[in-house]
Design a protein around this motif. Structure first.
Motif, PDB file in Angstrom:
ATOM      1  N   LYS A   3       2.290   1.729  -3.464  1.00  0.00           N
ATOM      2  CA  LYS A   3       1.268   2.247  -4.384  1.00  0.00           C
ATOM      3  C   LYS A   3       1.112   3.758  -4.223  1.00  0.00           C
ATOM      4  CE  LYS A   3      -1.723  -1.866  -4.651  1.00  0.00           C
ATOM      5  NZ  LYS A   3      -3.046  -2.405  -4.251  1.00  0.00           N
ATOM      6  N   ASP A   4       1.056   4.209  -2.968  1.00  0.00           N
ATOM      7  CA  ASP A   4       0.912   5.637  -2.715  1.00  0.00           C
ATOM      8  C   ASP A   4       2.103   6.418  -3.271  1.00  0.00           C
ATOM      9  OD1 ASP A   4      -1.463   5.124  -1.414  1.00  0.00           O
ATOM     10  OD2 ASP A   4      -0.595   5.212   0.603  1.00  0.00           O
ATOM     11  N   MET A   5       3.286   5.880  -3.092  1.00  0.00           N
ATOM     12  CA  MET A   5       4.490   6.577  -3.551  1.00  0.00           C
ATOM     13  C   MET A   5       4.552   6.629  -5.078  1.00  0.00           C
ATOM     14  SD  MET A   5       7.352   5.249  -0.849  1.00  0.00           S
ATOM     15  CE  MET A   5       8.448   6.634  -1.081  1.00  0.00           C
ATOM     16  N   CYS A   6       4.090   5.572  -5.712  1.00  0.00           N
ATOM     17  CA  CYS A   6       4.108   5.538  -7.178  1.00  0.00           C
ATOM     18  C   CYS A   6       3.120   6.549  -7.774  1.00  0.00           C
ATOM     19  CB  CYS A   6       3.790   4.133  -7.679  1.00  0.00           C
ATOM     20  SG  CYS A   6       5.122   2.943  -7.416  1.00  0.00           S
ATOM     21  N   CYS A   7       2.126   6.914  -7.013  1.00  0.00           N
ATOM     22  CA  CYS A   7       1.138   7.892  -7.483  1.00  0.00           C
ATOM     23  C   CYS A   7       1.544   9.334  -7.175  1.00  0.00           C
ATOM     24  CB  CYS A   7      -0.223   7.599  -6.854  1.00  0.00           C
ATOM     25  SG  CYS A   7      -0.953   6.044  -7.392  1.00  0.00           S
ATOM     26  N   ASP A   8       2.639   9.507  -6.459  1.00  0.00           N
ATOM     27  CA  ASP A   8       3.112  10.835  -6.082  1.00  0.00           C
ATOM     28  C   ASP A   8       4.444  11.067  -6.798  1.00  0.00           C
ATOM     29  OD1 ASP A   8       4.548  12.921  -4.695  1.00  0.00           O
ATOM     30  OD2 ASP A   8       3.176  12.688  -2.997  1.00  0.00           O
ATOM     31  N   GLU A  29       7.492  11.878  -4.506  1.00  0.00           N
ATOM     32  CA  GLU A  29       7.936  10.746  -3.694  1.00  0.00           C
ATOM     33  C   GLU A  29       8.536   9.646  -4.561  1.00  0.00           C
ATOM     34  OE1 GLU A  29       7.836  10.183  -0.006  1.00  0.00           O
ATOM     35  OE2 GLU A  29       8.149  12.274  -0.616  1.00  0.00           O
ATOM     36  N   GLU A  79       0.826  -1.203   0.000  1.00  0.00           N
ATOM     37  CA  GLU A  79       0.000   0.000   0.000  1.00  0.00           C
ATOM     38  C   GLU A  79       0.864   1.259   0.000  1.00  0.00           C
ATOM     39  OE1 GLU A  79      -3.299   0.262  -0.426  1.00  0.00           O
ATOM     40  OE2 GLU A  79      -3.127  -1.907  -0.784  1.00  0.00           O
ATOM     41  N   LYS A  80       1.936   1.228   0.784  1.00  0.00           N
ATOM     42  CA  LYS A  80       2.833   2.387   0.821  1.00  0.00           C
ATOM     43  C   LYS A  80       3.480   2.609  -0.540  1.00  0.00           C
ATOM     44  CE  LYS A  80       5.220   5.725   2.634  1.00  0.00           C
ATOM     45  NZ  LYS A  80       4.561   7.006   2.970  1.00  0.00           N
TER      46      LYS A  80
END
Length: 419
Positions: free
Chosen positions: A57-62, A65, A54-55
């Motif tokens: 995934k979030d980083m890949c969308c930012d 980051e 999950e972390k």
């Protein structure tokens, strides 16, 4: 083709090379026909992997980051926010008097120990030579070939305490000598391969010996406290300015990101950062950036205690049950499993060597590690070195049980046939 002495040293028939070659070969073949009980590969802890997924995934969308994750060199000391956050966590949780200047990241623990050992042992500018003292044999297979000179290690045979089908190694302080030829003392805690956890008292005695001799005490904490916390007995994390404490993200479940962590006095950290710059420009960012949030809020300690440790402790208990069932009738003993992810099995007066047992088991599709590799610095003949094997219980429980049953069959065959 001829190589330099450096080349010859690092291309020898090393135990760690044999281990990693076996793992690589089995992985390339899909591992379908091989029960992997040799390496230190961590098991799959679903809760931990889900959290990291999950972390990620979030980083890949930012975009910002994601760039931090893969797109820029870090300083030679390591990713600054991770280093600063770890220092604050160690201050907050354990009262260690450390700052960012006390922490250096490396491309995995193996690299860290290559750097540390050769900082303190080998040939000095004044012509003297010093060694690494390993006070408790057996010790980690990966240390054995890290030295860039011959006669690099000195070690001491342990005191063996027997308790039924269990036994435990203790440091033999009466016969442990820290001479002028010692550049550093090193011990793993928990010990790889045995799962031994030296006591707080033993650690303090080593620290006092190191202080008296004016050399650092290096503690390999790859399986230890406060993360990944694979310790199943009473133990306290410890650090002072004369200690070099080494951590890793591998055994949490991140072996592929190659993130080693060293906590030491600033003089040592500056030296390590210099070596990082020369050898690899900078350590990898990936593991540091991915786990930075866990360091900042202390979650890495909580998940180690509540998830990682129980996961492996249950696996250990299951494996011990299987050993006690399958090995009935042969003179086996299990080193008291106090930590890490291994069982260290001792077959007293076994008619074949542990290396021969390894070869027989490999033909039957079971990979273990022969115990004779784990004694760097022991030069004298000692039969015990040929009677032990290391098996990993981190993988699928059914596979571990099948593997232990096959090991038991081969061991019983050796005793019954006398060869």
């Amino acid at each position: 083709m001829k190589f330099t002495e450096f080349g010859e040293q690092l291309t020898c028939n090393a135990g760690i090379l044999s281990l990693m070659d076996d793992l690589g070969e089995a992985k390339a073949l899909g591992g379908d026909n091989m029960i992997m009980m040799g390496g230190g590969n961590p098991g799959v802890v679903p809760e931990f992997q889900d959290m990291l997924r999950e972390k990620l995934k979030d980083m890949c969308c930012d975009r910002k980051e994601f760039h931090r994750l893969i797109g820029a060199y870090d300083p030679p000391q390591g990713e600054s926010r991770f280093v600063s956050g770890l220092a604050k966590m160690l201050q907050r949780e354990f009262g260690w008097e450390v700052g960012p200047e006390n922490i250096c990241l490396t491309n995995g623990s193996q690299t860290a120990f290559f750097m540390l050992f050769n900082l303190f042992a080998g040939r000095y500018a004044d012509g003297s030579r010093k060694k690494i003292c390993l006070p408790l044999a057996p010790e980690y297979i990966g240390y054995a070939d890290l030295g860039l000179s011959d006669d690099f290690f000195v070690s001491t045979k342990p005191i063996i305490e027997v308790d039924g089908d269990l036994f435990k190694y203790h440091i033999d302080f009466e016969n442990l000598t820290i001479g002028e030829d010692i550049g550093a003392i090193c011990v793993s805690r928990p010990t790889n391969p045995t799962g031994n956890v030296i006591t707080d008292h033993e650690l303090e005695k080593l620290n006092q010996l190191a202080l008296e001799r004016g050399v650092p005490l290096i503690v390999d904490n790859a399986y230890g406290l406060p993360f990944p916390s694979m310790v199943y007995c009473e133990a306290t994390p410890s650090w002072n300015e004369n200690m070099v404490v080494c951590f890793s993200l591998s055994k949490l479940g991140l072996p592929a990101v190659r993130t080693g962590i060293i906590v030491a006095k600033p003089e040592i950290v500056r030296a390590l950062a210099s070596i990082n710059a020369i050898m690899s420009l900078s350590p990898s960012s990936f593991g540091a950036v991915l786990t930075e949030h866990m360091i900042d809020n202390g979650e890495i300690i909580d998940i180690s205690r509540s998830t990682i440790r129980p996961f492996y402790k249950k696996k250990m208990e299951r494996a011990v049950e299987v050993v006690r069932k399958e090995f009935t009738g042969v003179p086996y003993r299990i080193h008291k499993p106090e930590g890490a992810m291994f069982l260290w099995l001792w077959f007293e007066d076994m008619p074949i060597s542990s290396l021969e047992l390894y070869e027989r088991l490999k033909k039957r599709g079971v990979l273990i590690v022969s115990g004779h590799y784990f004694y760097p610095g022991i030069d004298e003949e000692w039969q015990h070195m040929q009677e032990c094997i290391r098996v990993t219980y981190s993988q699928d429980d059914d596979d571990v049980a099948r593997g232990l049953a096959i090991i038991a069959e081969e061991v019983k065959k050796a005793y019954s046939q006398g060869k």
